[in-house]
Design an enzyme around this catalytic site. Sequence first.
Site, short mmCIF file in Angstrom:
data_model
loop_
_atom_site.label_atom_id
_atom_site.label_comp_id
_atom_site.label_asym_id
_atom_site.label_seq_id
_atom_site.Cartn_x
_atom_site.Cartn_y
_atom_site.Cartn_z
N ASP A 10 44.66 38.70 -57.25
CA ASP A 10 43.38 38.75 -57.97
C ASP A 10 43.10 40.18 -58.45
OD1 ASP A 10 41.08 37.70 -59.05
OD2 ASP A 10 39.95 37.75 -57.17
N ASN B 40 43.36 41.16 -62.00
CA ASN B 40 43.98 41.55 -63.27
C ASN B 40 42.94 41.89 -64.34
OD1 ASN B 40 46.39 40.87 -62.11
ND2 ASN B 40 46.71 39.01 -63.30
N GLY B 41 41.92 41.03 -64.42
CA GLY B 41 40.89 41.22 -65.45
C GLY B 41 40.15 42.52 -65.26
N TRP C 273 41.12 45.13 -63.62
CA TRP C 273 42.05 46.25 -63.82
C TRP C 273 42.04 46.66 -65.30
CZ3 TRP C 273 46.43 47.30 -66.70
CH2 TRP C 273 47.26 48.34 -66.27
N HIS D 236 46.67 40.91 -67.32
CA HIS D 236 47.57 39.82 -66.91
C HIS D 236 49.04 40.24 -67.12
CE1 HIS D 236 44.32 37.23 -65.93
NE2 HIS D 236 43.87 37.11 -67.17
N GLU E 120 40.85 25.42 -60.77
CA GLU E 120 39.53 25.78 -61.32
C GLU E 120 39.64 26.78 -62.47
OE1 GLU E 120 40.14 25.74 -57.89
OE2 GLU E 120 39.26 23.73 -57.86
N LEU F 13 65.47 33.95 -50.94
CA LEU F 13 64.01 33.85 -50.83
C LEU F 13 63.59 32.57 -51.54
CD1 LEU F 13 61.23 35.49 -50.24
CD2 LEU F 13 61.29 36.01 -52.68
N ARG G 181 37.59 35.54 -50.06
CA ARG G 181 37.48 34.08 -50.05
C ARG G 181 38.84 33.46 -50.32
NH1 ARG G 181 33.77 35.43 -54.57
NH2 ARG G 181 34.99 35.52 -56.47
N SER H 288 39.31 30.55 -52.25
CA SER H 288 39.36 29.97 -53.60
C SER H 288 40.30 28.76 -53.70
CB SER H 288 39.75 31.04 -54.64
OG SER H 288 38.81 32.09 -54.64
N GLU I 82 47.27 34.73 -40.64
CA GLU I 82 46.52 35.98 -40.53
C GLU I 82 46.07 36.41 -41.93
OE1 GLU I 82 45.66 37.53 -37.73
OE2 GLU I 82 46.73 36.01 -36.54
C1 IPE Z 1 42.04 32.76 -57.58
O1 IPE Z 1 41.46 33.79 -58.31
C2 IPE Z 1 43.13 32.12 -58.34
C3 IPE Z 1 44.27 32.97 -58.71
C4 IPE Z 1 44.50 34.19 -58.36
C5 IPE Z 1 45.22 32.32 -59.53
P1 IPE Z 1 40.11 33.61 -59.11
O2 IPE Z 1 39.80 34.94 -59.69
O3 IPE Z 1 40.20 32.47 -60.05
O4 IPE Z 1 39.09 33.23 -57.94
P2 IPE Z 1 37.49 33.19 -57.93
O5 IPE Z 1 37.05 32.36 -59.08
O6 IPE Z 1 37.01 34.61 -58.08
O7 IPE Z 1 37.13 32.63 -56.59
C1 IPE Z 2 43.89 36.92 -61.25
O1 IPE Z 2 43.16 37.90 -61.88
C2 IPE Z 2 44.77 36.16 -62.21
C3 IPE Z 2 44.36 34.78 -62.45
C4 IPE Z 2 43.36 34.14 -61.92
C5 IPE Z 2 45.17 34.05 -63.38
P1 IPE Z 2 41.75 37.59 -62.52
O2 IPE Z 2 41.95 37.21 -63.95
O3 IPE Z 2 40.98 36.63 -61.71
O4 IPE Z 2 41.06 39.02 -62.46
P2 IPE Z 2 39.53 39.34 -62.17
O5 IPE Z 2 39.16 38.69 -60.87
O6 IPE Z 2 38.75 38.77 -63.32
O7 IPE Z 2 39.49 40.82 -62.11
MG MG Z 3 39.63 36.82 -60.21
#
Ligand code: IPE
Ligand code: IPE
Ligand code: MG
Length: 250
Positions: free
Chosen positions: A19, A21-22, A24, A36, A67, A131, A194, A196, A207
């Site tokens: 989690d 990427n956005g 970042w 991404h 989701e 792996l 969380r 998710s 763990e």
């Molecule tokens: C969980 O991340 C799913 C993936 C990393 C693919 P999200 O960014 O979608 O989770 P929420 O919505 O913040 O719980």
């Molecule tokens: C996780 O990064 C990648 C996917 C859910 C595909 P996010 O895209 O959720 O990044 P944030 O949480 O918005 O920073």
């Molecule tokens: Mg996210």
Amino acid sequence: MSVERLNLAAPRHIAIIMDGNGRWAQQRFLPRAVGHHAGVKAVRKIVELCAADPTCEVLSLFAFSSENWRRPESEVTLLMSLFLTTLQSEIDKLHKNNIRLRFIGDRTAFDEKLQQKMTEGEQKTKNNTALTLVIAANYGGRWDMTLACKIISERVASGELLPQDITERVVNQHLSLADLPEPDLFIRTGGEQRVSNFMLWQLAYTEFYFTPTLWPDFNKSALQEAITSFQSRQRRFGHTGDQIAALATP
Ligand code: IPE
Ligand code: IPE
Ligand code: MG
């Protein structure tokens, strides 16, 4: 592949929610897409590290949740096309590196071309042993359990299985990861604490390790830190600490 090695004594299965990427990208005033793309680079590195370590048998990565369709259409389209191009460029490399690729999740929602690539990747790499790389795509723990319920009830309805024979083992046998060890270590990057909807059943005794590091920045030392934290813990599985300590002494 680099021969860099982790000091990885215990976790056989590491499961990661990648989690951040956005955020970042946003921190750099760049479009989320750039985050991404940077995330894919981090995936390559972490896969390489886990494959090089003989104690790590399974690495599971949450790539797209059931989701995540709720995101803006442009982002979903970008993620789908990145998924396809990444598979196109990586399958041969994974195969060369003796990595077995496996997908979990409802793939019927993906377009035909992507589904074909997924099947091709699994087929080509199915006998590899360094792996097992599990990619969770359109995956949700609730989806997994619901599907298991459906299959089990069909078996009961057909008389093949009796209700009293439904044990935890039977339920487990109908889940996506039935043939693999449960995750020992769960890592979530990006600061959220969380689950998710990831591997709800399989995480029962895993763990948990949460880090504020955003996924594109998650590197060897960050992974090492998570593993070191894992190694400092005593897993009790319901026993007392003294019982576990006694088991550990010859
Ligand atoms: C969980 O991340 C799913 C993936 C990393 C693919 P999200 O960014 O979608 O989770 P929420 O919505 O913040 O719980
Ligand atoms: C996780 O990064 C990648 C996917 C859910 C595909 P996010 O895209 O959720 O990044 P944030 O949480 O918005 O920073
Ligand atoms: Mg996210």
